[in-house]
Scaffold this motif. Structure first.
Motif, PDB file in Angstrom:
ATOM      1  N   HIS A 180       0.864  -1.174   0.000  1.00  0.00           N
ATOM      2  CA  HIS A 180       0.000   0.000   0.000  1.00  0.00           C
ATOM      3  C   HIS A 180       0.905   1.230   0.000  1.00  0.00           C
ATOM      4  N   ASP A 181       0.591   2.209  -0.854  1.00  0.00           N
ATOM      5  CA  ASP A 181       1.466   3.385  -0.952  1.00  0.00           C
ATOM      6  C   ASP A 181       1.526   4.172   0.346  1.00  0.00           C
ATOM      7  N   ASP A 182       0.404   4.186   1.080  1.00  0.00           N
ATOM      8  CA  ASP A 182       0.398   4.825   2.399  1.00  0.00           C
ATOM      9  C   ASP A 182       0.387   3.717   3.453  1.00  0.00           C
ATOM     10  N   ARG A 183       1.495   3.009   3.517  1.00  0.00           N
ATOM     11  CA  ARG A 183       1.577   1.846   4.399  1.00  0.00           C
ATOM     12  C   ARG A 183       1.310   2.216   5.855  1.00  0.00           C
ATOM     13  N   ASP A 184       1.871   3.342   6.297  1.00  0.00           N
ATOM     14  CA  ASP A 184       1.693   3.718   7.700  1.00  0.00           C
ATOM     15  C   ASP A 184       0.243   4.108   7.978  1.00  0.00           C
ATOM     16  N   GLY A 185      -0.415   4.714   6.965  1.00  0.00           N
ATOM     17  CA  GLY A 185      -1.830   5.051   7.109  1.00  0.00           C
ATOM     18  C   GLY A 185      -2.682   3.799   7.217  1.00  0.00           C
ATOM     19  N   LEU A 186      -2.359   2.818   6.387  1.00  0.00           N
ATOM     20  CA  LEU A 186      -3.064   1.526   6.444  1.00  0.00           C
ATOM     21  C   LEU A 186      -2.868   0.886   7.810  1.00  0.00           C
ATOM     22  N   ARG A 187      -1.634   0.929   8.269  1.00  0.00           N
ATOM     23  CA  ARG A 187      -1.306   0.291   9.546  1.00  0.00           C
ATOM     24  C   ARG A 187      -2.080   0.929  10.692  1.00  0.00           C
ATOM     25  N   THR A 234     -11.267   1.377   5.742  1.00  0.00           N
ATOM     26  CA  THR A 234     -11.187   2.716   6.335  1.00  0.00           C
ATOM     27  C   THR A 234      -9.812   3.351   6.129  1.00  0.00           C
ATOM     28  N   ALA A 235      -8.897   2.625   5.470  1.00  0.00           N
ATOM     29  CA  ALA A 235      -7.541   3.158   5.261  1.00  0.00           C
ATOM     30  C   ALA A 235      -7.569   4.237   4.187  1.00  0.00           C
ATOM     31  N   PRO A 236      -6.560   5.123   4.185  1.00  0.00           N
ATOM     32  CA  PRO A 236      -6.473   6.129   3.134  1.00  0.00           C
ATOM     33  C   PRO A 236      -6.392   5.455   1.766  1.00  0.00           C
ATOM     34  N   ALA A 237      -6.869   6.118   0.735  1.00  0.00           N
ATOM     35  CA  ALA A 237      -6.781   5.558  -0.614  1.00  0.00           C
ATOM     36  C   ALA A 237      -5.323   5.559  -1.069  1.00  0.00           C
ATOM     37  N   GLY A 238      -5.079   4.900  -2.187  1.00  0.00           N
ATOM     38  CA  GLY A 238      -3.728   4.976  -2.756  1.00  0.00           C
ATOM     39  C   GLY A 238      -3.041   3.650  -2.855  1.00  0.00           C
ATOM     40  N   LEU A 281      -5.756  -0.125  10.577  1.00  0.00           N
ATOM     41  CA  LEU A 281      -5.912  -1.493  11.080  1.00  0.00           C
ATOM     42  C   LEU A 281      -5.830  -1.502  12.609  1.00  0.00           C
ATOM     43  N   ALA A 282      -4.850  -0.777  13.139  1.00  0.00           N
ATOM     44  CA  ALA A 282      -4.659  -0.750  14.596  1.00  0.00           C
ATOM     45  C   ALA A 282      -5.900  -0.188  15.287  1.00  0.00           C
ATOM     46  N   ASP A 283      -6.510   0.852  14.685  1.00  0.00           N
ATOM     47  CA  ASP A 283      -7.724   1.443  15.266  1.00  0.00           C
ATOM     48  C   ASP A 283      -8.835   0.415  15.377  1.00  0.00           C
ATOM     49  N   ALA A 284      -8.844  -0.568  14.454  1.00  0.00           N
ATOM     50  CA  ALA A 284      -9.896  -1.584  14.454  1.00  0.00           C
ATOM     51  C   ALA A 284      -9.453  -2.853  15.188  1.00  0.00           C
ATOM     52  N   GLY A 285      -8.316  -2.789  15.879  1.00  0.00           N
ATOM     53  CA  GLY A 285      -7.859  -3.952  16.635  1.00  0.00           C
ATOM     54  C   GLY A 285      -7.224  -5.035  15.779  1.00  0.00           C
ATOM     55  N   VAL A 286      -6.759  -4.661  14.603  1.00  0.00           N
ATOM     56  CA  VAL A 286      -6.115  -5.639  13.716  1.00  0.00           C
ATOM     57  C   VAL A 286      -4.597  -5.440  13.777  1.00  0.00           C
ATOM     58  N   SER A 287      -3.874  -6.490  14.154  1.00  0.00           N
ATOM     59  CA  SER A 287      -2.417  -6.403  14.231  1.00  0.00           C
ATOM     60  C   SER A 287      -1.813  -6.470  12.842  1.00  0.00           C
ATOM     61  N   SER A 288      -0.703  -5.780  12.660  1.00  0.00           N
ATOM     62  CA  SER A 288       0.052  -5.870  11.413  1.00  0.00           C
ATOM     63  C   SER A 288       1.506  -5.595  11.773  1.00  0.00           C
ATOM     64  N   ALA A 333       5.367  -2.513   1.967  1.00  0.00           N
ATOM     65  CA  ALA A 333       4.821  -3.835   2.310  1.00  0.00           C
ATOM     66  C   ALA A 333       4.441  -3.917   3.790  1.00  0.00           C
ATOM     67  N   LEU A 334       3.363  -4.636   4.045  1.00  0.00           N
ATOM     68  CA  LEU A 334       2.859  -4.795   5.412  1.00  0.00           C
ATOM     69  C   LEU A 334       2.346  -6.219   5.589  1.00  0.00           C
ATOM     70  N   ALA A 335       2.725  -6.845   6.712  1.00  0.00           N
ATOM     71  CA  ALA A 335       2.239  -8.199   7.016  1.00  0.00           C
ATOM     72  C   ALA A 335       0.898  -8.106   7.733  1.00  0.00           C
ATOM     73  N   LEU A 336      -0.098  -8.798   7.212  1.00  0.00           N
ATOM     74  CA  LEU A 336      -1.422  -8.870   7.849  1.00  0.00           C
ATOM     75  C   LEU A 336      -1.548 -10.200   8.595  1.00  0.00           C
ATOM     76  N   PRO A 337      -2.535 -10.316   9.486  1.00  0.00           N
ATOM     77  CA  PRO A 337      -2.683 -11.565  10.252  1.00  0.00           C
ATOM     78  C   PRO A 337      -2.697 -12.792   9.339  1.00  0.00           C
ATOM     79  N   MET A 338      -1.908 -13.790   9.683  1.00  0.00           N
ATOM     80  CA  MET A 338      -1.836 -15.032   8.903  1.00  0.00           C
ATOM     81  C   MET A 338      -1.404 -16.165   9.815  1.00  0.00           C
ATOM     82  N   HIS A 339      -2.271 -17.163   9.954  1.00  0.00           N
ATOM     83  CA  HIS A 339      -1.930 -18.379  10.698  1.00  0.00           C
ATOM     84  C   HIS A 339      -2.981 -19.437  10.354  1.00  0.00           C
ATOM     85  N   PRO A 340      -2.697 -20.696  10.674  1.00  0.00           N
ATOM     86  CA  PRO A 340      -3.610 -21.766  10.239  1.00  0.00           C
ATOM     87  C   PRO A 340      -5.014 -21.668  10.812  1.00  0.00           C
ATOM     88  N   ASN A 341      -5.184 -20.955  11.920  1.00  0.00           N
ATOM     89  CA  ASN A 341      -6.511 -20.887  12.554  1.00  0.00           C
ATOM     90  C   ASN A 341      -7.262 -19.596  12.241  1.00  0.00           C
TER      91      ASN A 341
END
Ligand SMILES: *Cc1c(COP(=O)(O)O)cnc(C)c1O
Length: 374
Positions: free
Chosen positions: A289-296, A363-367, A299-306, A340-348
């Protein structure tokens, strides 16, 4: 409620009784160093990898250094590798006194670009060290062709990719040697540190075996400066409990990747692509994502780890400043490091988890698309 990046304990929970029994068995046996579990694990993995020699060592970093030393790499030699990998890949090259030569990567699979590898070969080059990064194999066919053309050895860093394949060839079986790591977050995990060296030729296996025990085969005569680097017996016993579940874990990671795709994540971020002929085991799920920190932040605001991995590529790390690389020298690696940003990934990972991640990405910035490499 949060969506974690990884969930190691959930992965082990159904196997807990077997793990406890395996540990108790080693305690009862009193054999803690190079016992039957290490030998059996080496045998089992070797069979899967087409009869290759396997040697259990203390961790993946030692596995790399030992493999390089066994390939006779030392001071004055150059090893071509990726700038976009965990630091240990290049550290091992420097550890044996050789010089890492960083070449740029290709933007689809994040692996070393075969053309850049060819251009980086000099009279001092001894080894090409491709990394099967994030679970996708490097583009091995043209890389192996460069190696053959110049008479170079190939060492695969497969720490993140057990079970992946390139054109039907499993990672670990394509080079002269390969390494795996059993670090607990890898896709072939242990419950602590551990590593494995895989060798094509029996003579190389024997040298690696000697190097892991102080450069000695009989514990009396010491033939070269080696390491005290053995895979621990308790570790091997537990890894053997996990081993039969690896293919299922990898399949569930691939299913989680498919859930993201089906949930429309690709409308908000650049999804990881799989090169034709490659199988991806999704050690990490890396989006761009071009605005990786914005995306991050969204995600954090919604409780999603990255997590950002390799945000400063290795050619720009202070430890390698003396090699003279500068910003702009390896532009694809630098752009991946920045986007580049790692999103949640595991077998469960569940469908609900995937939906929450996609909802947060909305809800992330466009781009996501503009100017992103592809
Ligand atoms: C983890 C890793 C290593 C090092 O393995 P350890 O067991 O942590 O020493 C080397 N290379 C890559 C690509 C890795 O991800």
């Amino acid at each position: 409620m949060t969506v974690p990046l990884m969930d190691i304990r959930a992965q082990y929970a159904p196997l807990r009784a077997d793990v406890d029994a395996a540990i108790a068995g080693v305690l009862d046996s009193g054999r803690f160093i190079l016992g039957p579990h290490v030998a059996a694990l080496e045998e089992t993995v070797g069979e899967r990898l087409g009869g290759r020699g396997c040697v259990g060592v203390a961790n993946g970093t030692d596995a790399l250094a030992i493999a390089l030393q066994a390939l006779d790499v030392g001071p004055g030699d150059e090893v071509i590798t990726s700038p976009y990998t965990f630091y240990a890949t290049a550290e091992a090259i420097a550890r044996v006194g050789a010089t890492p030569v960083f070449c740029d990567i290709e933007p689809v699979g994040f692996g070393i670009d075969p053309d850049a590898v060819g251009a980086a070969v000099t009279a001092r080059t001894r080894v090409i060290l491709p990394v099967h990064i994030f679970g996708q194999p490097a583009d091995m066919t043209p890389i192996l062709a460069v190696a053959e053309r110049h008479g170079l050895a190939v060492l695969e860093d497969a720490a993140q990719a057990f079970g992946s394949a390139d054109s039907g060839r499993q990672v670990g079986t394509m080079g002269d040697a390969a390494i795996f790591s059993f670090f607990p977050t890898k896709n072939f995990p242990g419950i602590g540190d551990g590593g494995l060296v895989v060798c094509r030729e029996a003579a190389l296996t024997a040298r690696v075996r000697r190097l892991r025990f102080h450069g000695s085969t009989d514990k009396v005569t010491f033939e070269e400066v080696g390491y005290n680097s053995r895979l621990d017996e308790i570790q091997a016993a537990v890894i053997r409990v996990f081993y039969p579940h690896l293919d299922d874990w990898n399949a569930r990671r691939a299913r989680a990747a498919a859930m993201y795709e089906q949930s429309g994540l690709g409308e908000h971020v650049r999804l990881p692509a799989v090169r034709p002929g490659a199988t991806h085991t999704y050690h990490l799920f890396m989006v761009r994502h071009d605005d990786r920190d914005g995306l991050r932040a969204a995600l954090a605001d919604a409780g999603v780890s990255s997590a950002v991995y390799y945000g400063v590529p290795l050619h720009l790390q202070p430890v390698f400043a003396h090699l003279g690389y500068g910003l702009g020298d390896l532009p694809v690696a630098e752009q991946c490091a920045a986007t580049a940003l790692a999103l949640p990934m595991h077998p469960n990972l569940t469908r609900e988890d995937a939906a929450r991640v996609v909802g947060a990405a909305t809800t992330a910035p466009a781009g996501a698309g503009s100017g992103t490499i592809r």
